[in-house]
Scaffold this motif. Sequence first.
Motif, PDB file in Angstrom:
ATOM      1  N   ASP A 175      33.352  34.607  38.802  1.00  0.00           N
ATOM      2  CA  ASP A 175      34.615  33.929  38.526  1.00  0.00           C
ATOM      3  C   ASP A 175      35.703  34.997  38.376  1.00  0.00           C
ATOM      4  O   ASP A 175      35.422  36.189  38.446  1.00  0.00           O
ATOM      5  N   THR A 176      36.934  34.531  38.170  1.00  0.00           N
ATOM      6  CA  THR A 176      38.058  35.473  38.123  1.00  0.00           C
ATOM      7  C   THR A 176      37.888  36.494  37.002  1.00  0.00           C
ATOM      8  O   THR A 176      38.170  37.683  37.192  1.00  0.00           O
ATOM      9  N   THR A 177      37.418  36.053  35.852  1.00  0.00           N
ATOM     10  CA  THR A 177      37.262  36.981  34.730  1.00  0.00           C
ATOM     11  C   THR A 177      36.249  38.084  35.045  1.00  0.00           C
ATOM     12  O   THR A 177      36.519  39.277  34.834  1.00  0.00           O
TER      13      THR A 177
ATOM     14  N   LEU B 156      44.658  39.009  41.333  1.00  0.00           N
ATOM     15  CA  LEU B 156      43.450  38.678  42.089  1.00  0.00           C
ATOM     16  C   LEU B 156      43.586  37.295  42.711  1.00  0.00           C
ATOM     17  O   LEU B 156      43.231  37.088  43.881  1.00  0.00           O
ATOM     18  N   ASP B 157      44.127  36.349  41.955  1.00  0.00           N
ATOM     19  CA  ASP B 157      44.343  35.005  42.498  1.00  0.00           C
ATOM     20  C   ASP B 157      45.275  35.055  43.703  1.00  0.00           C
ATOM     21  O   ASP B 157      45.047  34.383  44.707  1.00  0.00           O
TER      22      ASP B 157
ATOM     23  N   PRO C 299      44.191  39.046  36.531  1.00  0.00           N
ATOM     24  CA  PRO C 299      43.860  37.709  37.045  1.00  0.00           C
ATOM     25  C   PRO C 299      44.880  37.137  38.023  1.00  0.00           C
ATOM     26  O   PRO C 299      44.497  36.633  39.086  1.00  0.00           O
ATOM     27  N   THR C 300      46.158  37.203  37.679  1.00  0.00           N
ATOM     28  CA  THR C 300      47.167  36.652  38.585  1.00  0.00           C
ATOM     29  C   THR C 300      47.122  37.347  39.938  1.00  0.00           C
ATOM     30  O   THR C 300      47.143  36.702  40.989  1.00  0.00           O
TER      31      THR C 300
ATOM     32  N   THR D  97      37.794  40.429  37.753  1.00  0.00           N
ATOM     33  CA  THR D  97      38.828  41.370  37.289  1.00  0.00           C
ATOM     34  C   THR D  97      38.207  42.454  36.413  1.00  0.00           C
ATOM     35  O   THR D  97      38.633  43.607  36.461  1.00  0.00           O
TER      36      THR D  97
ATOM     37  N   ARG E 278      43.413  36.424  46.729  1.00  0.00           N
ATOM     38  CA  ARG E 278      42.480  35.455  47.302  1.00  0.00           C
ATOM     39  C   ARG E 278      43.228  34.343  48.031  1.00  0.00           C
ATOM     40  O   ARG E 278      42.793  33.890  49.094  1.00  0.00           O
TER      41      ARG E 278
ATOM     42  N   MET F 211      35.914  37.775  46.646  1.00  0.00           N
ATOM     43  CA  MET F 211      37.241  38.203  47.064  1.00  0.00           C
ATOM     44  C   MET F 211      37.597  37.672  48.446  1.00  0.00           C
ATOM     45  O   MET F 211      38.742  37.347  48.724  1.00  0.00           O
TER      46      MET F 211
END
Lengths: 110, 110
Positions: free
Chosen positions: B2-4, A19-20, A16-17, B7, A23, B87
């Motif tokens: 969403d992020t979840t 990917l954040d 998650p971190t 990922t 982005r 993304m």
Amino acid sequence: MDTTKATTAFAALSQPTRLDVFRLLVQAGKTGLLAGEIGEKLNVRQNTMSANLLVMLNAGLIRKTREGRGIRYFADMPAMADLIGFMLKDCCGGNVDECKPFLEQVACKC
Amino acid sequence: MDTTKATTAFAALSQPTRLDVFRLLVQAGKTGLLAGEIGEKLNVRQNTMSANLLVMLNAGLIRKTREGRGIRYFADMPAMADLIGFMLKDCCGGNVDECKPFLEQVACKC
DNA sequence: TCCATATATCATGAATTATTGATATAATGA
DNA sequence: TCATTATATCAATAATTCATGATATATGGA
């Protein structure tokens, strides 16, 4: 691009971190962001962020340049395009009509 | 998206066998492939392949339908488009000129 | 040179993931 | 119903990954 490079890149995006971070850097464009700015925005500790940035660097997803005491990071957009191209190579069994709705959906909106 | 979800999808693509499976299914298009065909093409044991297919199903990257004794798998192209869109959201700082070369590179060649 | 700021590296324990042998389930045909 | 084929599930071990405290390195300014 090959399977090893691609899986390494996807692994880098599977947390998650990270990917954040990616982005954020995509949105920052050529301006990029300093490491400290990224950590602050995402509320991640310094050494954790550093480790995650290293994973993304090694995966070829981001680049960096030193700027005074800080280090500025950027999304590597050509690398991302290469990755997407690898994943979608010869898509839809070569059938253009089958492919068209997909292409329309994926087109960038900026 | 969403992020979840994202990922989870990237994690599914971060393993060589699974990435190979996904690319095979992308290339197969609407025809898809039977589980057994996939395992044979990639030289992966039956239970290992089954476990990997389950990971991809749970990640939303592929779909399946029963066909007689076999099970036919397909790449979920709308899900992939959604993932790529997530993304790249607001990419290049909203600067169209900066974004253009990227878009040209990522465009599907089929 | 000394100090402060910015980032990276190291070592470690906790959690997650991958593969495999064995076995179970589902569908088909005799 | 029994055998066969196709796929899924289970249990267990091995390997990988994660975040963290502590510490090291690099740059710039006094």
